[in-house]
Design a protein around this motif. Structure first.
Motif, mmCIF file in Angstrom:
data_model
loop_
_atom_site.group_PDB
_atom_site.id
_atom_site.type_symbol
_atom_site.label_atom_id
_atom_site.label_comp_id
_atom_site.label_asym_id
_atom_site.label_seq_id
_atom_site.Cartn_x
_atom_site.Cartn_y
_atom_site.Cartn_z
ATOM 1 N N GLU A 304 0.745 -1.111 0.338
ATOM 2 C CA GLU A 304 -0.440 0.323 -0.415
ATOM 3 C C GLU A 304 0.681 1.386 -0.524
ATOM 4 O OE1 GLU A 304 -3.023 2.231 3.105
ATOM 5 O OE2 GLU A 304 -2.965 0.174 3.126
ATOM 6 N N GLU A 305 1.544 1.323 0.693
ATOM 7 C CA GLU A 305 3.073 2.662 1.316
ATOM 8 C C GLU A 305 3.103 2.782 -0.570
ATOM 9 O OE1 GLU A 305 5.331 -0.949 2.756
ATOM 10 O OE2 GLU A 305 3.046 -0.357 2.628
ATOM 11 N N GLN A 306 3.033 1.952 -1.235
ATOM 12 C CA GLN A 306 3.720 2.199 -2.803
ATOM 13 C C GLN A 306 3.034 2.870 -3.812
ATOM 14 O OE1 GLN A 306 5.446 -1.541 -3.214
ATOM 15 N NE2 GLN A 306 7.699 -0.722 -3.590
ATOM 16 N N TRP A 307 1.091 2.472 -3.414
ATOM 17 C CA TRP A 307 0.968 3.189 -3.989
ATOM 18 C C TRP A 307 0.947 4.559 -5.019
ATOM 19 C CZ3 TRP A 307 -4.651 0.698 -1.418
ATOM 20 C CH2 TRP A 307 -4.227 -0.220 -1.816
ATOM 21 N N PRO A 308 1.228 5.847 -3.634
ATOM 22 C CA PRO A 308 1.394 6.753 -4.682
ATOM 23 C C PRO A 308 2.734 6.551 -6.055
ATOM 24 C CG PRO A 308 1.023 7.467 -2.338
ATOM 25 C CD PRO A 308 0.882 5.217 -2.592
ATOM 26 N N ASP A 309 3.646 6.375 -5.329
ATOM 27 C CA ASP A 309 5.007 6.577 -6.416
ATOM 28 C C ASP A 309 4.668 6.210 -7.441
ATOM 29 O OD1 ASP A 309 6.295 7.786 -4.611
ATOM 30 O OD2 ASP A 309 6.821 6.232 -3.673
ATOM 31 N N LEU A 310 3.888 4.754 -7.688
ATOM 32 C CA LEU A 310 3.437 4.118 -8.817
ATOM 33 C C LEU A 310 2.325 5.011 -9.470
ATOM 34 C CD1 LEU A 310 2.623 0.670 -7.576
ATOM 35 C CD2 LEU A 310 4.549 0.817 -9.411
ATOM 36 N N ARG A 311 1.500 5.555 -9.035
ATOM 37 C CA ARG A 311 0.577 6.407 -9.130
ATOM 38 C C ARG A 311 1.509 7.889 -10.637
ATOM 39 N NH1 ARG A 311 -2.384 6.025 -4.695
ATOM 40 N NH2 ARG A 311 -4.395 4.711 -4.890
ATOM 41 N N ALA A 312 2.435 7.995 -9.150
ATOM 42 C CA ALA A 312 2.915 9.555 -9.900
ATOM 43 C C ALA A 312 3.678 9.160 -10.540
ATOM 44 C CB ALA A 312 3.463 10.176 -8.565
ATOM 45 N N GLU A 313 4.376 7.562 -10.871
ATOM 46 C CA GLU A 313 5.565 7.481 -11.992
ATOM 47 C C GLU A 313 4.910 7.142 -12.906
ATOM 48 O OE1 GLU A 313 8.232 3.244 -12.718
ATOM 49 O OE2 GLU A 313 6.972 3.374 -12.206
ATOM 50 N N LEU A 342 -7.524 6.663 -10.238
ATOM 51 C CA LEU A 342 -6.248 6.623 -10.459
ATOM 52 C C LEU A 342 -6.168 8.113 -11.168
ATOM 53 C CD1 LEU A 342 -6.834 3.117 -12.903
ATOM 54 C CD2 LEU A 342 -5.639 2.930 -10.093
ATOM 55 N N VAL A 343 -6.971 8.827 -11.902
ATOM 56 C CA VAL A 343 -6.527 9.978 -12.146
ATOM 57 C C VAL A 343 -6.109 10.818 -11.393
ATOM 58 C CG1 VAL A 343 -7.269 11.414 -13.815
ATOM 59 C CG2 VAL A 343 -7.614 9.494 -14.471
ATOM 60 N N GLU A 344 -6.035 11.163 -10.220
ATOM 61 C CA GLU A 344 -6.898 12.016 -9.263
ATOM 62 C C GLU A 344 -5.331 12.245 -8.354
ATOM 63 O OE1 GLU A 344 -10.820 12.978 -8.531
ATOM 64 O OE2 GLU A 344 -11.729 13.347 -10.332
ATOM 65 N N GLY A 345 -4.948 12.961 -7.859
ATOM 66 C CA GLY A 345 -4.183 12.950 -6.683
ATOM 67 C C GLY A 345 -3.290 13.226 -7.750
ATOM 68 N N GLU A 346 -2.024 11.862 -7.122
ATOM 69 C CA GLU A 346 -1.123 11.609 -7.808
ATOM 70 C C GLU A 346 -0.337 11.713 -9.396
ATOM 71 O OE1 GLU A 346 -0.841 10.121 -3.391
ATOM 72 O OE2 GLU A 346 -1.955 9.776 -5.048
ATOM 73 N N LEU A 348 -1.968 12.877 -11.638
ATOM 74 C CA LEU A 348 -1.993 14.162 -12.294
ATOM 75 C C LEU A 348 -1.406 15.780 -11.559
ATOM 76 C CD1 LEU A 348 -4.636 16.074 -14.011
ATOM 77 C CD2 LEU A 348 -5.746 16.348 -11.494
ATOM 78 N N ASP A 349 -0.963 15.078 -10.703
ATOM 79 C CA ASP A 349 0.471 16.073 -9.950
ATOM 80 C C ASP A 349 1.520 16.216 -10.931
ATOM 81 O OD1 ASP A 349 -1.739 17.299 -7.943
ATOM 82 O OD2 ASP A 349 -1.192 16.244 -6.936
ATOM 83 N N ALA A 350 1.771 14.498 -10.866
ATOM 84 C CA ALA A 350 2.786 14.109 -12.008
ATOM 85 C C ALA A 350 3.048 14.659 -13.796
ATOM 86 C CB ALA A 350 2.983 13.313 -11.566
ATOM 87 N N VAL A 351 1.455 14.052 -13.961
ATOM 88 C CA VAL A 351 1.629 14.944 -15.330
ATOM 89 C C VAL A 351 1.743 16.324 -15.681
ATOM 90 C CG1 VAL A 351 -0.264 15.274 -17.390
ATOM 91 C CG2 VAL A 351 0.246 12.946 -15.685
ATOM 92 N N LEU A 352 1.735 16.898 -14.564
ATOM 93 C CA LEU A 352 1.514 18.922 -15.125
ATOM 94 C C LEU A 352 2.811 18.973 -13.925
ATOM 95 C CD1 LEU A 352 0.467 21.300 -14.711
ATOM 96 C CD2 LEU A 352 -0.719 21.489 -12.550
ATOM 97 N N GLU A 353 3.320 18.521 -13.492
ATOM 98 C CA GLU A 353 4.946 18.375 -13.164
ATOM 99 C C GLU A 353 6.186 18.549 -13.698
ATOM 100 O OE1 GLU A 353 8.656 17.523 -9.678
ATOM 101 O OE2 GLU A 353 6.022 16.420 -9.995
ATOM 102 N N VAL A 354 5.474 17.298 -14.900
ATOM 103 C CA VAL A 354 6.410 16.944 -15.826
ATOM 104 C C VAL A 354 6.350 17.544 -17.165
ATOM 105 C CG1 VAL A 354 7.076 15.536 -17.423
ATOM 106 C CG2 VAL A 354 7.040 14.924 -15.143
ATOM 107 N N VAL A 355 5.260 18.070 -17.236
ATOM 108 C CA VAL A 355 4.662 19.369 -18.612
ATOM 109 C C VAL A 355 5.290 20.232 -18.595
ATOM 110 C CG1 VAL A 355 3.010 20.289 -19.462
ATOM 111 C CG2 VAL A 355 3.370 17.846 -19.331
ATOM 112 N N ARG A 356 5.442 21.160 -16.665
ATOM 113 C CA ARG A 356 5.887 22.501 -16.750
ATOM 114 C C ARG A 356 7.660 22.348 -16.843
ATOM 115 N NH1 ARG A 356 1.099 24.792 -12.555
ATOM 116 N NH2 ARG A 356 0.059 25.329 -14.102
ATOM 117 N N ALA A 357 8.167 21.140 -16.462
ATOM 118 C CA ALA A 357 9.685 21.425 -16.180
ATOM 119 C C ALA A 357 10.159 20.784 -17.835
ATOM 120 C CB ALA A 357 9.933 19.506 -15.562
#
Length: 395
Positions: A304-313, A342-346, A348-357
């Motif tokens: 369970e503790e890996q789920w946020p990282d997997l969604r962000a990846e 799946l879409v909301e949270g980590e 969505l945040d990761a998509v936006l972070e990478v696009v801006r970078a």
């Protein structure tokens, strides 16, 4: 506190994809001389579009806004009243000099639209709508393991049920299906359903006696965002991760379908050259990194503790694929759809972070990347857009 759960991966069905599809060629439009009938249809659409978007108007106001002559507008309004599509609602209220003008409006409930969404993995959904996209009736039919002719039979059954349930005359049928669909409503390939070269629009029209329109499900979702979800832009992209990865692009208020009607098939863009082997024969496709089935599978196998990282990846992989598209087209609005968990949270945040970078400041400064995950009516409303555009010319 309830224990957190991973969304079930469920049985895997064939996914959308470009699997050995012969190259299709978009045919140039035929050149024909304009006829009196063509002009009348065009003028009728101008009147309807004015009333649809601006609300009740007097005949003189319609003439002014449409550029048509007063006699032409009066004749068209009379015909539309006879058809039941518009109604005279009496004189304008309020203090004005002179005789108040009489107003006409579109009758939103004069006719019904029948729309189907064939994109779900477990069911076909459908609805009866009025002219404003308001749902009058809903119907679902379980899909089970149906593919090919069995799935095709379910479409016919659901359509018949919806037409029977419609309280008013059915103006047309709109269908959103996964796959590659040409401009005549032929489903060239829907691997998700086991269909190849299925002339669904022509078949539905012949069987039920009303015009039918068929489009790609994600393209229709984009039309729904444009016309029914207050997009406030004429340029946007919609990404779905529900079954495979599909994108729809609207530029200048028009869908971009591509020369082979396959624009938006980004699921098999390589994002990791050393990644897992994909069913298309290549490694590291975006589909493997992002789509809901694969992402759910990875979550189910992880702590369970890996789920946020997997969604962000997964979100970072999608962001890397979207950044060059956003830069090339200078898009400000990107909408993500799919399972909300799946879409909301980590993700969505990761998509936006990478696009801006990965894009310049002037490109991403006004970027609006948002989720409409869980909005299950988008494809249905997009089907309504096809009918409203094709039959009334109001969109």
């Amino acid at each position: 506190m309830a224990e957190p759960t991973v969304p079930p991966a469920g049985p895997r069905r064939p996914q959308r994809g470009l699997l050995q599809v012969p190259a299709l060629q978009r045919r140039p439009p035929e050149r024909t001389k304009a006829s009196t009938l063509d002009s009348r249809v065009h003028n009728r659409s101008l009147v309807l579009a004015t009333l649809y978007h601006e609300g009740p108007k007097s005949r003189s106001e319609i003439a002014r806004e449409s550029g048509l002559s007063a006699p032409t507008v009066s004749a068209l309004v009379a015909d539309l009243e006879e058809d039941g599509l518009v109604a005279d609602i009496g004189p304008r209220q309020g203090a004005r000099l002179g005789k108040p003008a009489r107003l006409v409006r579109i009758e939103d409930d004069a006719v019904n639209l029948v729309v189907l969404d064939l994109s779900h993995s477990d069911r076909f959904s459908g609805a009866v709508l009025n002219l404003r996209g308001e749902i009058v009736e809903r119907r679902d039919i379980p899909l089970g393991d149906a593919l090919g002719t069995a799935a095709h039979a379910l479409v016919l059954r659901l359509t018949a049920d919806l037409i029977e349930a419609a309280p008013r005359r059915v103006l047309g049928i709109g269908v959103g299906s996964p796959g590659i669909i040409d401009d005549t409503g032929v489903i060239r390939l829907a691997a998700h359903l086991g269909w190849t070269d299925l002339p669904l629009a022509a078949e539905l029209s012949e069987r039920f006696g009303v015009p039918a329109y068929v489009g790609n499900d994600v393209n229709l979702a984009a039309l729904a965002v444009l016309h029914f979800r207050d997009a406030q832009t004429q340029n946007l992209m919609v990404i779905s991760i529900e079954h495979g990865v599909g994108a729809a692009l609207v530029v200048g208020g028009k869908l971009v379908e591509g020369e082979q009607f396959a624009a938006g098939e980004i699921g098999h863009v390589t994002v990791d050259e050393h990644g897992e082997l994909c069913r298309c024969g290549r490694r590291g496709c975006l589909d493997l990194a992002v789509n809901a089935w694969h992402l759910n599978r990875r979550l189910a196998q992880a702590a369970e503790e890996q789920w946020p990282d997997l969604r962000a990846e997964a979100g970072r992989a999608l962001g890397a694929a979207l950044a060059p598209i956003i830069s090339v087209l200078n898009l400000n609005k990107i909408v993500l759809t799919g399972p909300p968990e799946l879409v909301e949270g980590e993700f969505l945040d990761a998509v936006l972070e990478v696009v801006r970078a990965r894009t310049l400041g002037p490109v991403n400064a006004a970027l609006d990347l948002r989720s409409l995950a869980g909005d299950t009516d988008l494809t249905l409303l997009g089907g309504a857009c096809l009918v409203l555009a094709g039959e009334l010319g109001v969109l």
